[in-house]
Design a protein around this motif. Structure first.
Motif, mmCIF file in Angstrom:
data_model
loop_
_atom_site.group_PDB
_atom_site.id
_atom_site.type_symbol
_atom_site.label_atom_id
_atom_site.label_comp_id
_atom_site.label_asym_id
_atom_site.label_seq_id
_atom_site.Cartn_x
_atom_site.Cartn_y
_atom_site.Cartn_z
ATOM 1 N N ARG A 177 11.478 17.264 10.184
ATOM 2 C CA ARG A 177 11.627 17.820 8.851
ATOM 3 C C ARG A 177 12.423 16.872 7.949
ATOM 4 N NH1 ARG A 177 15.380 23.031 9.542
ATOM 5 N NH2 ARG A 177 15.236 22.964 7.264
ATOM 6 N N GLY A 178 12.247 17.047 6.635
ATOM 7 C CA GLY A 178 13.048 16.297 5.665
ATOM 8 C C GLY A 178 12.554 14.911 5.339
ATOM 9 N N VAL A 179 11.385 14.525 5.833
ATOM 10 C CA VAL A 179 10.877 13.170 5.552
ATOM 11 C C VAL A 179 9.432 13.242 5.050
ATOM 12 C CG1 VAL A 179 12.406 11.918 7.115
ATOM 13 C CG2 VAL A 179 10.296 12.934 7.994
ATOM 14 N N ALA A 180 9.135 14.237 4.243
ATOM 15 C CA ALA A 180 7.760 14.453 3.784
ATOM 16 C C ALA A 180 7.219 13.243 3.022
ATOM 17 C CB ALA A 180 7.697 15.699 2.899
ATOM 18 N N ALA A 181 8.067 12.618 2.194
ATOM 19 C CA ALA A 181 7.610 11.464 1.408
ATOM 20 C C ALA A 181 7.227 10.304 2.311
ATOM 21 C CB ALA A 181 8.711 11.033 0.432
ATOM 22 N N HIS A 182 7.999 10.064 3.367
ATOM 23 C CA HIS A 182 7.699 8.968 4.275
ATOM 24 C C HIS A 182 6.470 9.265 5.129
ATOM 25 C CE1 HIS A 182 11.911 8.137 3.207
ATOM 26 N NE2 HIS A 182 11.590 6.879 3.399
ATOM 27 N N THR A 236 0.667 8.307 6.445
ATOM 28 C CA THR A 236 -0.704 8.802 6.544
ATOM 29 C C THR A 236 -1.627 8.098 5.552
ATOM 30 O OG1 THR A 236 -0.105 10.627 5.050
ATOM 31 C CG2 THR A 236 -0.017 11.051 7.413
ATOM 32 N N THR A 237 -1.120 7.787 4.362
ATOM 33 C CA THR A 237 -1.943 7.105 3.359
ATOM 34 C C THR A 237 -2.302 5.693 3.794
ATOM 35 O OG1 THR A 237 -0.893 8.394 1.590
ATOM 36 C CG2 THR A 237 -2.053 6.386 0.948
ATOM 37 N N LEU A 284 0.816 -1.218 0.000
ATOM 38 C CA LEU A 284 0.000 0.000 0.000
ATOM 39 C C LEU A 284 0.847 1.265 0.000
ATOM 40 C CD1 LEU A 284 -2.834 -0.893 2.559
ATOM 41 C CD2 LEU A 284 -2.849 -1.141 0.080
ATOM 42 N N GLY A 285 2.038 1.212 0.636
ATOM 43 C CA GLY A 285 2.797 2.438 0.825
ATOM 44 C C GLY A 285 4.109 2.551 0.089
ATOM 45 N N LEU A 286 4.674 1.431 -0.361
ATOM 46 C CA LEU A 286 6.010 1.490 -0.958
ATOM 47 C C LEU A 286 6.045 1.049 -2.413
ATOM 48 C CD1 LEU A 286 8.175 0.152 2.001
ATOM 49 C CD2 LEU A 286 7.705 2.512 1.376
ATOM 50 N N THR A 287 4.912 1.043 -3.081
ATOM 51 C CA THR A 287 4.868 0.742 -4.509
ATOM 52 C C THR A 287 4.087 1.844 -5.230
ATOM 53 O OG1 THR A 287 2.855 -0.600 -4.215
ATOM 54 C CG2 THR A 287 4.960 -1.770 -4.156
ATOM 55 N N GLY A 288 4.279 1.934 -6.535
ATOM 56 C CA GLY A 288 3.569 2.944 -7.315
ATOM 57 C C GLY A 288 4.123 4.342 -7.105
ATOM 58 N N GLU A 289 3.317 5.338 -7.403
ATOM 59 C CA GLU A 289 3.745 6.737 -7.330
ATOM 60 C C GLU A 289 3.995 7.189 -5.894
ATOM 61 O OE1 GLU A 289 0.854 9.086 -9.294
ATOM 62 O OE2 GLU A 289 1.196 8.203 -11.273
ATOM 63 N N LEU A 290 3.377 6.529 -4.933
ATOM 64 C CA LEU A 290 3.515 6.925 -3.543
ATOM 65 C C LEU A 290 4.884 6.581 -2.967
ATOM 66 C CD1 LEU A 290 1.873 8.111 -1.161
ATOM 67 C CD2 LEU A 290 1.220 5.779 -0.572
ATOM 68 N N SER A 291 5.556 5.620 -3.572
ATOM 69 C CA SER A 291 6.786 5.094 -2.991
ATOM 70 C C SER A 291 7.914 6.121 -2.974
ATOM 71 C CB SER A 291 7.243 3.861 -3.781
ATOM 72 O OG SER A 291 8.500 3.420 -3.326
ATOM 73 N N PRO A 292 8.591 6.275 -1.817
ATOM 74 C CA PRO A 292 9.768 7.161 -1.763
ATOM 75 C C PRO A 292 11.042 6.454 -2.211
ATOM 76 C CG PRO A 292 9.287 6.325 0.420
ATOM 77 C CD PRO A 292 8.229 5.769 -0.489
ATOM 78 N N ILE A 293 10.944 5.160 -2.528
ATOM 79 C CA ILE A 293 12.109 4.401 -2.966
ATOM 80 C C ILE A 293 12.484 4.824 -4.385
ATOM 81 C CG2 ILE A 293 13.081 2.068 -3.170
ATOM 82 C CD1 ILE A 293 12.106 2.697 -0.403
ATOM 83 N N ARG A 294 13.763 4.780 -4.706
ATOM 84 C CA ARG A 294 14.222 5.271 -6.018
ATOM 85 C C ARG A 294 13.703 4.433 -7.178
ATOM 86 N NH1 ARG A 294 18.786 5.403 -2.912
ATOM 87 N NH2 ARG A 294 19.576 3.515 -3.908
ATOM 88 N N HIS A 295 13.849 3.118 -7.099
ATOM 89 C CA HIS A 295 13.520 2.275 -8.251
ATOM 90 C C HIS A 295 12.102 1.716 -8.127
ATOM 91 C CE1 HIS A 295 15.040 -0.435 -5.122
ATOM 92 N NE2 HIS A 295 14.247 -1.354 -5.650
ATOM 93 N N PRO A 296 11.395 1.578 -9.238
ATOM 94 C CA PRO A 296 10.032 1.028 -9.195
ATOM 95 C C PRO A 296 10.070 -0.471 -8.959
ATOM 96 C CG PRO A 296 10.690 1.402 -11.471
ATOM 97 C CD PRO A 296 11.803 1.948 -10.613
ATOM 98 N N ALA A 297 8.997 -1.006 -8.373
ATOM 99 C CA ALA A 297 8.906 -2.444 -8.124
ATOM 100 C C ALA A 297 7.448 -2.823 -7.941
ATOM 101 C CB ALA A 297 9.711 -2.841 -6.890
ATOM 102 N N LYS A 298 7.129 -4.065 -8.243
ATOM 103 C CA LYS A 298 5.777 -4.570 -8.033
ATOM 104 C C LYS A 298 5.576 -5.056 -6.603
ATOM 105 C CE LYS A 298 5.185 -6.043 -12.837
ATOM 106 N NZ LYS A 298 4.939 -7.196 -13.748
#
Length: 453
Positions: free
Chosen positions: A431-436, A441-442, A386-400
């Motif tokens: 501060r500095g962790v807006a993506a996470h 919250t999502t 729910l949180g670490l895949t798709g556009e929401l993910s703060p990780i650099r590389h995409p993954a399923k």
């Protein structure tokens, strides 16, 4: 090199595992209290659901020892995040699990099902099939005197649990402990009886379910059970197929080469290597029953190795797959190749959840811990999906799919300031962790929708 002043604040309350709040939401979504407490009531003392949530909380942080609970007994955040009335001590946790292990094993499987159903967890298909992958793996518990520890097929002393994973995400629908010397196919039909209804319950009505297993499960008894289950699903107007690797068991390889030559199916894929595919209908018997099953066999003959070295004698390899699929032979083989992905799921349970060496000397207690670990695994997998895949993910590389270790690093062990103010509980990430923070919250919003009883 600057020298830092070390200071301990009496008022500031920090936590290095803020993601535990999401595990608490998962427990609420799975209705832990409603499932556990009515079936395992207590006349006084700690509720059984508090014990379950405490152990799940430990496992979701990669801690499997009972003694790991001790630092959390005075931790207000651990208690609030999991919704506990009281945090148990290590001795109390061990004794209660010893006493109620048998009953807990049955109930914890229901928790995973409710979690997947109520959160509408994504279950994606591979080449049009929702795959259910079954296999055993080894837990090395060498140099211990734990009950049922014995020699495994990998040559170490330990256990050989059996597991079932569903979909590309690898949701765990069954994880049961077995003695180390327990053969893969022994009593597996009882495992079938428990997991078949779970598959029917979790999978969409229009899903094409494909059951996959390796050659350790090449047994007439098990193949007949799969064929009978396929017929039962067909009566419900649902799709269920199976794909089990063939165990050649002392087959005459030269005879199979001759058979492929007679059928004219050999094709030369490179100099000195030819491959032939055979599509056979084989009759197998179990007790007084007989069934004709489809067997796809691949015969490979090499007279020159891949480095160009001529061989004194041909190298012959035969592989086969029992299947109910009505697809071309090449597609059958390709579908089975993807079965190997489940080895990663074994690794995540053993290493990321730190469950290689089990905490108790009693088999039933260890089995209960393994069942609880399956629920913790599904909670972490859900957070990752729910949180670490798709556009929401703060990780650099995409993954399923994100592995459990990534969820632990990016979500579970995210530091925050824990604040209690005006009857509100606040996690301040700074501060500095807006993506996470957006991930947190999502996921929390998604879980809160189904958290009500």
């Amino acid at each position: 090199m600057p020298r830092f002043e070390v200071k301990q604040s009496a008022k500031l309350n920090l936590t290095s595992y803020s993601g535990l709040a999401l595990i608490g939401q998962c427990c609420q979504a799975a209705q832990v209290e409603a499932v556990i407490d009515p079936r395992l009531p207590v006349s006084q003392g700690m509720r059984t659901s508090d014990l379950v949530k405490s152990m799940v909380g430990l496992l979701s942080l990669g801690k499997s020892d009972f003694e790991a609970i001790e630092p959390f007994r005075s931790d207000r955040f651990f208690k609030e995040a999991l919704g506990l009335a009281k945090v148990p001590g290590s001795v109390w946790m061990r004794q209660r699990l010893d006493a109620r292990a048998a009953e807990l094993r049955e109930l914890t499987d229901e928790l995973s099902l409710r979690l997947l159903e109520r959160t509408e967890a994504p279950i994606t298909a591979h080449k049009g099939y929702v795959c259910a992958d079954m296999d055993t793996f080894v837990m090395d518990n060498s140099d211990t005197k734990k009950e049922a520890v014995s020699r495994t097929y990998q040559g170490v002393d330990g256990y050989t649990p059996i597991a079932l994973y569903l979909g590309n995400e690898g949701w765990n629908l069954g994880l049961e402990l077995r003695a180390g010397s327990h053969h893969s196919a022994l009593e597996t039909e009882y495992f079938f009886e428990r997991v078949f209804p779970r598959l029917e319950r979790v999978c969409a009505a229009d899903a094409k379910v494909l059951w996959r297993a390796d050659s350790g499960f090449d047994s007439a008894r098990l193949l007949f059970a799969l064929a009978a289950e396929r017929e039962r699903w067909a009566g419900l107007e649902r799709s269920f197929d199976y794909l089990t690797k063939w165990n050649p068991r002392r087959q005459d390889k030269a005879a199979w080469v001759a058979r492929a030559e007679a059928a004219g199916v050999f094709e030369e894929v490179r100099a000195g290597k030819r491959v032939g595919l055979l599509d056979l209908q084989v009759e197998r018997a179990w007790k007084k029953a007989k069934r004709t099953l489809r067997l796809v066999v691949r015969v490979t003959e090499r007279t020159i190795d891949k480095k160009g070295q001529h061989l004194l004698a041909p190298e012959i390899e035969i592989e086969g797959w029992w299947t109910s699929l009505d697809v071309p032979m090449a597609d059958v083989i390709e579908l089975y190749k993807h079965h190997g992905t489940h080895e990663q799921f074994h690794s995540e349970i053993k290493t990321d959840l730190d469950l290689e060496r089990l905490p108790s000397g009693k088999f039933d207690t260890n089995d209960a811990v393994v069942h609880l670990a399956a629920f913790a695994y599904n909670c972490l997998r859900l957070i990752g999906q729910l949180g670490l895949t798709g556009e929401l993910s703060p990780i650099r590389h995409p993954a399923k799919r994100r592995r459990i270790k990534t969820v632990l690093q990016e979500v579970m062990y995210r530091a925050a300031k824990f604040v209690e103010h005006a009857r509100r509980l606040v996690l301040d990430f700074g501060r500095g962790v807006a993506a996470h923070v957006k991930v947190f919250t999502t996921v929390q919003a998604r879980l809160c929708v189904v958290a009500s009883p």
